[in-house]
Design a protein around this motif. Structure first.
Motif, PDB file in Angstrom:
ATOM      1  N   VAL A 205       0.844  -1.196   0.000  1.00 38.37           N
ATOM      2  CA  VAL A 205       0.000   0.000   0.000  1.00 38.37           C
ATOM      3  C   VAL A 205       0.880   1.247   0.000  1.00 38.37           C
ATOM      4  O   VAL A 205       2.104   1.179   0.155  1.00 38.37           O
ATOM      5  CB  VAL A 205      -0.928   0.034   1.238  1.00 38.37           C
ATOM      6  CG1 VAL A 205      -1.852  -1.170   1.263  1.00 38.37           C
ATOM      7  CG2 VAL A 205      -0.106   0.099   2.531  1.00 38.37           C
ATOM      8  N   THR A 206       0.230   2.384  -0.156  1.00 35.92           N
ATOM      9  CA  THR A 206       0.863   3.679   0.066  1.00 35.92           C
ATOM     10  C   THR A 206       0.181   4.325   1.266  1.00 35.92           C
ATOM     11  O   THR A 206      -1.037   4.542   1.255  1.00 35.92           O
ATOM     12  CB  THR A 206       0.732   4.588  -1.159  1.00 35.92           C
ATOM     13  OG1 THR A 206       1.363   3.959  -2.281  1.00 35.92           O
ATOM     14  CG2 THR A 206       1.394   5.938  -0.904  1.00 35.92           C
ATOM     15  N   GLY A 212       4.780   0.478   1.358  1.00 36.12           N
ATOM     16  CA  GLY A 212       5.159  -0.528   2.336  1.00 36.12           C
ATOM     17  C   GLY A 212       4.070  -1.567   2.458  1.00 36.12           C
ATOM     18  O   GLY A 212       3.221  -1.717   1.583  1.00 36.12           O
ATOM     19  N   PHE A 213       4.086  -2.293   3.568  1.00 39.25           N
ATOM     20  CA  PHE A 213       3.118  -3.362   3.806  1.00 39.25           C
ATOM     21  C   PHE A 213       2.190  -2.980   4.948  1.00 39.25           C
ATOM     22  O   PHE A 213       2.652  -2.598   6.025  1.00 39.25           O
ATOM     23  CB  PHE A 213       3.845  -4.657   4.186  1.00 39.25           C
ATOM     24  CG  PHE A 213       4.045  -5.593   3.036  1.00 39.25           C
ATOM     25  CD1 PHE A 213       4.646  -5.164   1.870  1.00 39.25           C
ATOM     26  CD2 PHE A 213       3.631  -6.912   3.116  1.00 39.25           C
ATOM     27  CE1 PHE A 213       4.851  -6.026   0.810  1.00 39.25           C
ATOM     28  CE2 PHE A 213       3.836  -7.785   2.065  1.00 39.25           C
ATOM     29  CZ  PHE A 213       4.438  -7.346   0.909  1.00 39.25           C
ATOM     30  N   VAL A 214       0.898  -3.084   4.702  1.00 36.24           N
ATOM     31  CA  VAL A 214      -0.053  -3.058   5.804  1.00 36.24           C
ATOM     32  C   VAL A 214      -0.292  -4.511   6.193  1.00 36.24           C
ATOM     33  O   VAL A 214      -0.492  -5.378   5.349  1.00 36.24           O
ATOM     34  CB  VAL A 214      -1.372  -2.350   5.425  1.00 36.24           C
ATOM     35  CG1 VAL A 214      -2.112  -3.052   4.303  1.00 36.24           C
ATOM     36  CG2 VAL A 214      -2.260  -2.211   6.653  1.00 36.24           C
ATOM     37  N   TYR A 228       8.799   0.519   3.205  1.00 37.95           N
ATOM     38  CA  TYR A 228       9.917   0.086   2.366  1.00 37.95           C
ATOM     39  C   TYR A 228      11.110   0.994   2.678  1.00 37.95           C
ATOM     40  O   TYR A 228      11.283   2.042   2.077  1.00 37.95           O
ATOM     41  CB  TYR A 228       9.547   0.234   0.893  1.00 37.95           C
ATOM     42  CG  TYR A 228       8.676  -0.855   0.314  1.00 37.95           C
ATOM     43  CD1 TYR A 228       8.412  -2.026   1.002  1.00 37.95           C
ATOM     44  CD2 TYR A 228       8.121  -0.708  -0.950  1.00 37.95           C
ATOM     45  CE1 TYR A 228       7.626  -3.017   0.452  1.00 37.95           C
ATOM     46  CE2 TYR A 228       7.331  -1.695  -1.515  1.00 37.95           C
ATOM     47  CZ  TYR A 228       7.084  -2.851  -0.814  1.00 37.95           C
ATOM     48  OH  TYR A 228       6.307  -3.835  -1.372  1.00 37.95           O
ATOM     49  N   ASN A 229      11.940   0.589   3.601  1.00 37.82           N
ATOM     50  CA  ASN A 229      13.053   1.433   4.049  1.00 37.82           C
ATOM     51  C   ASN A 229      14.353   1.176   3.303  1.00 37.82           C
ATOM     52  O   ASN A 229      15.341   1.873   3.494  1.00 37.82           O
ATOM     53  CB  ASN A 229      13.281   1.261   5.551  1.00 37.82           C
ATOM     54  CG  ASN A 229      13.578  -0.190   5.932  1.00 37.82           C
ATOM     55  OD1 ASN A 229      13.404  -1.096   5.127  1.00 37.82           O
ATOM     56  ND2 ASN A 229      14.022  -0.407   7.148  1.00 37.82           N
ATOM     57  N   GLY A 270       6.512 -10.408  -1.675  1.00 37.29           N
ATOM     58  CA  GLY A 270       5.811 -10.974  -0.543  1.00 37.29           C
ATOM     59  C   GLY A 270       6.368 -10.521   0.797  1.00 37.29           C
ATOM     60  O   GLY A 270       7.314  -9.748   0.883  1.00 37.29           O
ATOM     61  N   PHE A 271       5.755 -11.019   1.845  1.00 34.52           N
ATOM     62  CA  PHE A 271       6.114 -10.692   3.218  1.00 34.52           C
ATOM     63  C   PHE A 271       7.026 -11.796   3.740  1.00 34.52           C
ATOM     64  O   PHE A 271       6.577 -12.851   4.155  1.00 34.52           O
ATOM     65  CB  PHE A 271       4.848 -10.587   4.062  1.00 34.52           C
ATOM     66  CG  PHE A 271       5.089 -10.194   5.500  1.00 34.52           C
ATOM     67  CD1 PHE A 271       5.789  -9.043   5.810  1.00 34.52           C
ATOM     68  CD2 PHE A 271       4.602 -10.963   6.540  1.00 34.52           C
ATOM     69  CE1 PHE A 271       6.003  -8.676   7.131  1.00 34.52           C
ATOM     70  CE2 PHE A 271       4.805 -10.609   7.864  1.00 34.52           C
ATOM     71  CZ  PHE A 271       5.507  -9.451   8.150  1.00 34.52           C
TER      72      PHE A 271
END
Length: 290
Positions: A205-206, A212-214, A228-229, A270-271
């Motif tokens: 998502v933004t 990054g990831f919710v 996303y660091n 993916g996560f």
């Protein structure tokens, strides 16, 4: 006819649409075009479609899944049909939708329905969308550059990284979260990352301008966001806004790698789809607590 939407998520939606076929044996294209611009054209829209052959006369219903949506935007969509028999296009009404809103669970320690509570933001950050600090594995502070030569646990005479043990989570000499936050805060173990993945759904998502990831718990519905660091390598940040990289306090194994790994990554893939990284590189830390 342009129908409504269903299965609305952070990054996808199902669109319902209908066609009234005038003749038996008709061949036609039915599709949906969609855009963030209200005045839809083929040039400013994404189009998803299918061909139907030898169709029977009468009403037919279809669904299309629209993917890779930006949850911060409103989309406009329209069903269309192209008949092969007369090469004419017919368009339905233009409607709109907004992907699922992100409602993060508030608080410092978030109960995700698993064995530990997860911090709502990265170590060194005040808000979920902020990167926070970058840490080499086992070091307690941040720095301007991340090279093997300035890594505390690198032996320049043998060109080898020193082994810090099987588990540094909670060890105040190696765990920046434990040393900085105190109490029961610490780095997550690799197994705790796995536990979170197995008990949640995730989506790219933004959030407040950051990709990054919710992560939404399937146990109690609580949510956190991990940005996303990227990865600090030397004085550069690689893959910023493309991947997120976070240290784990223990090692875990993924089948595609020969060696165990001690970090967790989030990306389009993916996560938890990790890459091989050196301990001297700078990653983020998302703390956990009992």
């Amino acid at each position: 006819v342009t129908g409504g939407t269903s299965n609305v998520s952070y990054s996808s939606v199902t669109v319902n649409c209908y066609a009234n076929v005038p003749n038996d044996g008709e061949t036609y294209v039915i599709g949906v075009r969609y855009s963030t611009e209200q005045d839809l054209t083929d040039s400013n829209s994404t189009i998803t479609k299918r061909i139907e052959t030898n169709a029977s006369k009468g009403n037919h219903s279809f669904t299309f899944e629209l993917k890779d949506l930006d949850n911060s935007l409103t989309y406009y969509y329209q069903t269309y049909v192209q008949l092969y028999s007369n090469q004419q296009y017919y368009y339905g009404e233009t409607l709109s939708f907004t992907p699922k809103a992100i409602n993060l669970t508030t608080g410092e320690a978030i109960d995700m329905g698993v064995s530990v509570k997860w911090a709502s933001s990265n170590l060194g950050a005040d808000q979920p969308e902020q990167d926070g600090g970058y840490y080499a594995y086992g070091e307690l502070g941040t720095k301007d550059s991340y090279f093997p030569d300035n890594y505390k646990y690198y032996d320049s005479s043998t060109y080898e990284f020193l082994y810090l043990g099987d588990n540094i989570s909670g060890n105040v000499y190696f765990d920046a979260a434990a040393a900085t936050l105190g109490g029961k805060w610490r780095m997550p173990t690799y197994q705790e990352f796995m536990e979170l993945r197995e008990n949640s759904t995730t989506a790219v998502v933004t959030y407040k301008g950051r990709k990054g990831f919710v992560i939404e718990s399937t146990v109690n519905g609580n949510t956190i966001f991990m940005p996303y660091n990227g990865v600090k390598n030397g004085s550069s940040t690689n893959d910023y806004n493309n991947i997120g990289s976070y240290w784990a306090g223990t090692y875990g194994h993924l089948p595609q790698y020969r060696d165990d790994i001690n970090h967790w990554e989030i990306s389009f893939y993916g996560f938890g789809e990790s890459f091989i990284l050196n301990n001297s590189e700078g990653l983020g830390i998302r703390p956990v607590t009992e």
